[in-house]
Design a protein around this motif. Structure first.
Motif, PDB file in Angstrom:
ATOM      1  N   SER A   1       4.311   7.782  -1.489  1.00  0.00           N
ATOM      2  CA  SER A   1       5.058   6.870  -2.356  1.00  0.00           C
ATOM      3  C   SER A   1       4.383   6.594  -3.698  1.00  0.00           C
ATOM      4  N   ASP A   2       3.152   7.078  -3.858  1.00  0.00           N
ATOM      5  CA  ASP A   2       2.440   6.805  -5.098  1.00  0.00           C
ATOM      6  C   ASP A   2       1.505   7.974  -5.395  1.00  0.00           C
ATOM      7  N   SER A   3       0.942   7.996  -6.574  1.00  0.00           N
ATOM      8  CA  SER A   3       0.054   9.105  -6.943  1.00  0.00           C
ATOM      9  C   SER A   3      -1.198   9.072  -6.089  1.00  0.00           C
TER      10      SER A   3
ATOM     11  N   GLY B   1       0.816  -1.198   0.000  1.00  0.00           N
ATOM     12  CA  GLY B   1       0.000   0.000   0.000  1.00  0.00           C
ATOM     13  C   GLY B   1       0.855   1.256   0.000  1.00  0.00           C
ATOM     14  N   ILE B   2       0.201   2.379  -0.156  1.00  0.00           N
ATOM     15  CA  ILE B   2       0.910   3.641  -0.225  1.00  0.00           C
ATOM     16  C   ILE B   2       1.539   3.974   1.130  1.00  0.00           C
ATOM     17  N   GLN B   3       2.740   4.543   1.083  1.00  0.00           N
ATOM     18  CA  GLN B   3       3.447   4.973   2.286  1.00  0.00           C
ATOM     19  C   GLN B   3       3.414   6.499   2.359  1.00  0.00           C
ATOM     20  N   VAL B   4       3.155   7.007   3.539  1.00  0.00           N
ATOM     21  CA  VAL B   4       3.089   8.451   3.754  1.00  0.00           C
ATOM     22  C   VAL B   4       4.048   8.799   4.888  1.00  0.00           C
ATOM     23  N   GLU B   5       5.096   9.516   4.552  1.00  0.00           N
ATOM     24  CA  GLU B   5       6.122   9.867   5.532  1.00  0.00           C
ATOM     25  C   GLU B   5       6.131  11.369   5.753  1.00  0.00           C
ATOM     26  N   GLN B   6       6.236  11.762   7.014  1.00  0.00           N
ATOM     27  CA  GLN B   6       6.295  13.181   7.329  1.00  0.00           C
ATOM     28  C   GLN B   6       7.613  13.521   8.009  1.00  0.00           C
ATOM     29  N   SER B   7       8.070  14.719   7.740  1.00  0.00           N
ATOM     30  CA  SER B   7       9.312  15.167   8.372  1.00  0.00           C
ATOM     31  C   SER B   7       9.217  16.651   8.701  1.00  0.00           C
ATOM     32  N   PRO B   8       9.913  17.091   9.762  1.00  0.00           N
ATOM     33  CA  PRO B   8      10.597  16.230  10.716  1.00  0.00           C
ATOM     34  C   PRO B   8       9.598  15.550  11.646  1.00  0.00           C
ATOM     35  N   PRO B   9       9.980  14.521  12.357  1.00  0.00           N
ATOM     36  CA  PRO B   9       9.061  13.883  13.304  1.00  0.00           C
ATOM     37  C   PRO B   9       8.764  14.769  14.510  1.00  0.00           C
TER      38      PRO B   9
ATOM     39  N   TYR C   1      -8.856   7.587   3.587  1.00  0.00           N
ATOM     40  CA  TYR C   1      -7.617   8.333   3.728  1.00  0.00           C
ATOM     41  C   TYR C   1      -6.579   7.488   4.462  1.00  0.00           C
ATOM     42  N   ILE C   2      -5.334   7.612   4.025  1.00  0.00           N
ATOM     43  CA  ILE C   2      -4.183   7.011   4.696  1.00  0.00           C
ATOM     44  C   ILE C   2      -3.400   8.154   5.335  1.00  0.00           C
ATOM     45  N   PHE C   3      -3.189   8.044   6.635  1.00  0.00           N
ATOM     46  CA  PHE C   3      -2.527   9.107   7.377  1.00  0.00           C
ATOM     47  C   PHE C   3      -1.025   8.916   7.417  1.00  0.00           C
ATOM     48  N   GLY C   4      -0.338  10.045   7.471  1.00  0.00           N
ATOM     49  CA  GLY C   4       1.097  10.024   7.662  1.00  0.00           C
ATOM     50  C   GLY C   4       1.473   9.815   9.118  1.00  0.00           C
ATOM     51  N   THR C   5       2.760   9.803   9.335  1.00  0.00           N
ATOM     52  CA  THR C   5       3.318   9.504  10.649  1.00  0.00           C
ATOM     53  C   THR C   5       3.264  10.680  11.613  1.00  0.00           C
ATOM     54  N   GLY C   6       3.013  11.864  11.098  1.00  0.00           N
ATOM     55  CA  GLY C   6       2.829  13.031  11.956  1.00  0.00           C
ATOM     56  C   GLY C   6       4.113  13.788  12.258  1.00  0.00           C
ATOM     57  N   THR C   7       3.969  15.084  12.487  1.00  0.00           N
ATOM     58  CA  THR C   7       5.045  15.939  13.008  1.00  0.00           C
ATOM     59  C   THR C   7       4.548  16.546  14.304  1.00  0.00           C
ATOM     60  N   ARG C   8       5.294  16.296  15.385  1.00  0.00           N
ATOM     61  CA  ARG C   8       4.922  16.852  16.680  1.00  0.00           C
ATOM     62  C   ARG C   8       5.618  18.191  16.852  1.00  0.00           C
ATOM     63  N   LEU C   9       4.844  19.253  16.949  1.00  0.00           N
ATOM     64  CA  LEU C   9       5.373  20.616  17.053  1.00  0.00           C
ATOM     65  C   LEU C   9       5.145  21.158  18.451  1.00  0.00           C
ATOM     66  N   LYS C  10       6.198  21.738  19.009  1.00  0.00           N
ATOM     67  CA  LYS C  10       6.074  22.426  20.290  1.00  0.00           C
ATOM     68  C   LYS C  10       6.596  23.834  20.107  1.00  0.00           C
TER      69      LYS C  10
ATOM     70  N   VAL D   1      -3.654  11.121   2.764  1.00  0.00           N
ATOM     71  CA  VAL D   1      -3.816  11.051   1.317  1.00  0.00           C
ATOM     72  C   VAL D   1      -4.849  10.000   0.947  1.00  0.00           C
ATOM     73  N   GLU D   2      -5.419  10.193  -0.219  1.00  0.00           N
ATOM     74  CA  GLU D   2      -6.421   9.256  -0.722  1.00  0.00           C
ATOM     75  C   GLU D   2      -6.079   8.870  -2.156  1.00  0.00           C
ATOM     76  N   ARG D   3      -6.010   7.557  -2.343  1.00  0.00           N
ATOM     77  CA  ARG D   3      -5.834   7.028  -3.694  1.00  0.00           C
ATOM     78  C   ARG D   3      -7.162   6.526  -4.203  1.00  0.00           C
ATOM     79  N   ASP D   4      -7.192   6.154  -5.435  1.00  0.00           N
ATOM     80  CA  ASP D   4      -8.424   5.666  -6.031  1.00  0.00           C
ATOM     81  C   ASP D   4      -8.694   4.246  -5.548  1.00  0.00           C
ATOM     82  N   SER D   5      -9.162   4.154  -4.284  1.00  0.00           N
ATOM     83  CA  SER D   5      -9.427   2.838  -3.718  1.00  0.00           C
ATOM     84  C   SER D   5     -10.876   2.420  -3.932  1.00  0.00           C
TER      85      SER D   5
END
Lengths: 117, 110
Positions: free
Chosen positions: B26-28, B1-9, B98-107, B89-93
């Motif tokens: 990782s994909d359209s 499946g699609i991978q969703v990476e966020q930076s910075p963590p 929606y597939i969620f990313g890993t998140g960025t924790r902001l302080k 993100v949402e692909r043509d499923s």
């Protein structure tokens, strides 16, 4: 502005008990969803619901889970026999699917925090 | 499946600073949203942005779908901006999930 509502905001239950989480999606929306977020982790898809039936479910959504739209407004998630690992925030979402695939903004409810003791 | 990476963590800022959060996929995709999860756990919808650029006050977002990334800009940060930022993100499923990313924790520090 219309919004998705969820009740209760927090539910505490004993392991093995049944729980029902309730959602009222936005009234003219057609697709409904449940997502789950274990504390400190990312949000995960559980199930989608369209035209009064499940359209897709994840591997998390096993036989202990069920969804229902009992009337024209409510959308419920039932967990038959809760386990400790079901403790999580559960989000309901809906979208209108305007123009088919062209528009798909999902609107999320505030969540129900489920704690299983 | 699609991978969703966020930076910075994780990101720590002084109040008033600017920041850029990134979401790579990782994909359209057909659709993309940015959310802010506040300290109470609520997901606040920031942007629906499958492509192009949008601005809302001190926040703006850009999605370059052909290059498979999206950016969220926060200018003049405030302590109330603290929390976790997710892209999804949402692909043509067929079900538009929606597939969620890993998140960025902001302080943001005062």
């Amino acid at each position: 502005e219309p919004e998705v509502t969820q009740t209760p905001s927090h539910q505490v239950t004993q392991m093995g008990q049944e729980v029902i989480l309730r959602c009222v999606p936005i009234s003219n929306h057609l697709y409904f969803y449940w997502y789950r977020q274990i504390l400190g982790q990312k949000v995960e898809f559980l199930v989608s619901f369209y035209n009064n039936e499940i359209s897709e479910k994840s591997e998390i959504f096993d036989d202990q889970f069920s969804v229902e739209r009992p009337d024209g407004s409510n959308f419920t998630l039932k967990i038959r026999s809760t386990k400790l690992e079901d403790s999580a925030m559960y989000f309901c979402a809906s979208n209108p699917i305007v123009g088919g695939l062209a528009y798909n903004e999902q609107f999320f409810g505030p969540g129900t925090r489920l704690t299983v003791l | 499946g699609i991978q969703v990476e966020q930076s910075p963590p994780d990101l720590i800022l002084q109040e008033g600073a600017n920041s850029t959060l990134r979401c790579n996929f990782s994909d359209s995709v057909n659709n993309l949203q940015w959310f802010h999860q506040n300290p109470w756990g609520q997901l606040i919808n920031l942007f629906y942005i499958p492509s192009g650029t949008k601005q809302n006050g001190r926040l703006s977002a850009t999605t370059v779908a052909t290059e498979r990334y999206s950016l969220l800009y926060i200018s003049s940060s405030q302590t109330t901006d603290s929390g976790v930022y997710f892209c999804a993100v949402e692909r043509d499923s067929g079900t538009y999930k929606y597939i969620f990313g890993t998140g960025t924790r902001l302080k943001v520090l005062a």
